[in-house]
Design an enzyme around this catalytic site. Structure first.
Site, PDB file in Angstrom:
ATOM      1  N   CYS A  80      -1.267   9.195 -18.507  1.00 22.51           N
ATOM      2  CA  CYS A  80      -2.118   9.744 -19.555  1.00 22.51           C
ATOM      3  C   CYS A  80      -3.246  10.580 -18.931  1.00 22.51           C
ATOM      4  O   CYS A  80      -2.970  11.571 -18.262  1.00 22.51           O
ATOM      5  CB  CYS A  80      -2.634   8.630 -20.462  1.00 22.51           C
ATOM      6  N   HIS A 184       2.185   6.962 -22.519  1.00 28.10           N
ATOM      7  CA  HIS A 184       1.940   5.620 -21.987  1.00 28.10           C
ATOM      8  C   HIS A 184       3.283   4.915 -21.806  1.00 28.10           C
ATOM      9  O   HIS A 184       3.830   4.377 -22.783  1.00 28.10           O
ATOM     10  CB  HIS A 184       1.062   4.811 -22.935  1.00 28.10           C
ATOM     11  N   GLU A 186       3.920   2.087 -20.570  1.00 26.95           N
ATOM     12  CA  GLU A 186       3.793   0.654 -20.833  1.00 26.95           C
ATOM     13  C   GLU A 186       3.755   0.342 -22.327  1.00 26.95           C
ATOM     14  O   GLU A 186       3.851  -0.826 -22.723  1.00 26.95           O
ATOM     15  CB  GLU A 186       2.548   0.103 -20.134  1.00 26.95           C
TER      16      GLU A 186
END
Length: 207
Positions: A80, A184, A186
């Site tokens: 990011c 992102h 994750e």
């Protein structure tokens, strides 16, 4: 194998750390140069403004540590804002110099009817270099973005994947051992975790 997550006071440290651990690896959230440089892989997360992030990195000396890690051949991943920091400059709230590990600049989304800023939500990736080891065994799918600025690469060979938001937007970049993901991983379900897992399998180029 240890993955160092750079703690410079700005970033989604907990979620990235947990994602690394879900992949069966040891994560170390740290701002210590010796621990970062000794790790097998390094992740530079980031949430917030580019200028503030660079100020935090410089004041702590971690800008030099991240640059040294990249130069040493350690696999380095910016996530990011962390991806944007890899570039030469940003126009976010003024003109700011970045880490300059990848040539290019970070600019605000151009106003376009029907496209809100920030760009927030799930968007599909388009793999431009499917032979890259980052994409081994994967098919392009949707991942989760939250950003108001995007990177413009100076060298097209550094652009690994884009997403469409009225025009092609940089989603994944990479050169040698240095990579970046605008989204992102994750928070991007199975594909995000697979991309992160593939990055963490990279051996780097250091002796």
């Amino acid at each position: 194998m240890t993955v160092a997550i750079v703690d410079y006071g700005m970033g989604n440290l907990h979620s990235v750390s947990k994602a690394v651990e879900r992949l069966g690896l040891k994560s170390l959230v740290t701002g210590e140069a010796s621990e970062i440089l000794a790790a097998d892989s390094v992740i530079l997360p980031g949430v917030g403004a580019f200028g503030d992030a660079m100020e935090h990195l410089r004041s702590s000396g971690l800008d030099a540590v991240v640059t040294e890690a990249a130069a040493s051949g350690q696999p380095l991943l910016g996530i990011c804002l962390g991806m944007q920091l890899l570039f030469s400059s940003s126009e976010e709230y003024g003109a700011h110099e970045g880490l300059d590990l990848l040539p290019g600049s970070v600019v605000r989304f151009a106003p376009r009817e029907g496209y809100k800023v920030p760009h927030m939500g799930w968007n599909k990736l388009d793999f431009l270099q499917p032979q890259n080891p980052l994409f081994t065994g994967l098919e392009a799918g949707h991942v989760y973005f939250v950003h108001s600025f995007h990177a413009i690469v100076a060298q097209q060979s550094d652009l690994l994947a884009v997403t469409d938001y009225g025009y092609p937007v940089t989603a994944i970049v990479g050169r040698d051992n240095v990579f970046g993901m605008q989204f992102h991983p994750e928070k991007s379900g199975g594909l995000g975790m697979q991309l992160l897992g593939n990055f963490l399998k990279l051996k780097g180029t250091r002796a």
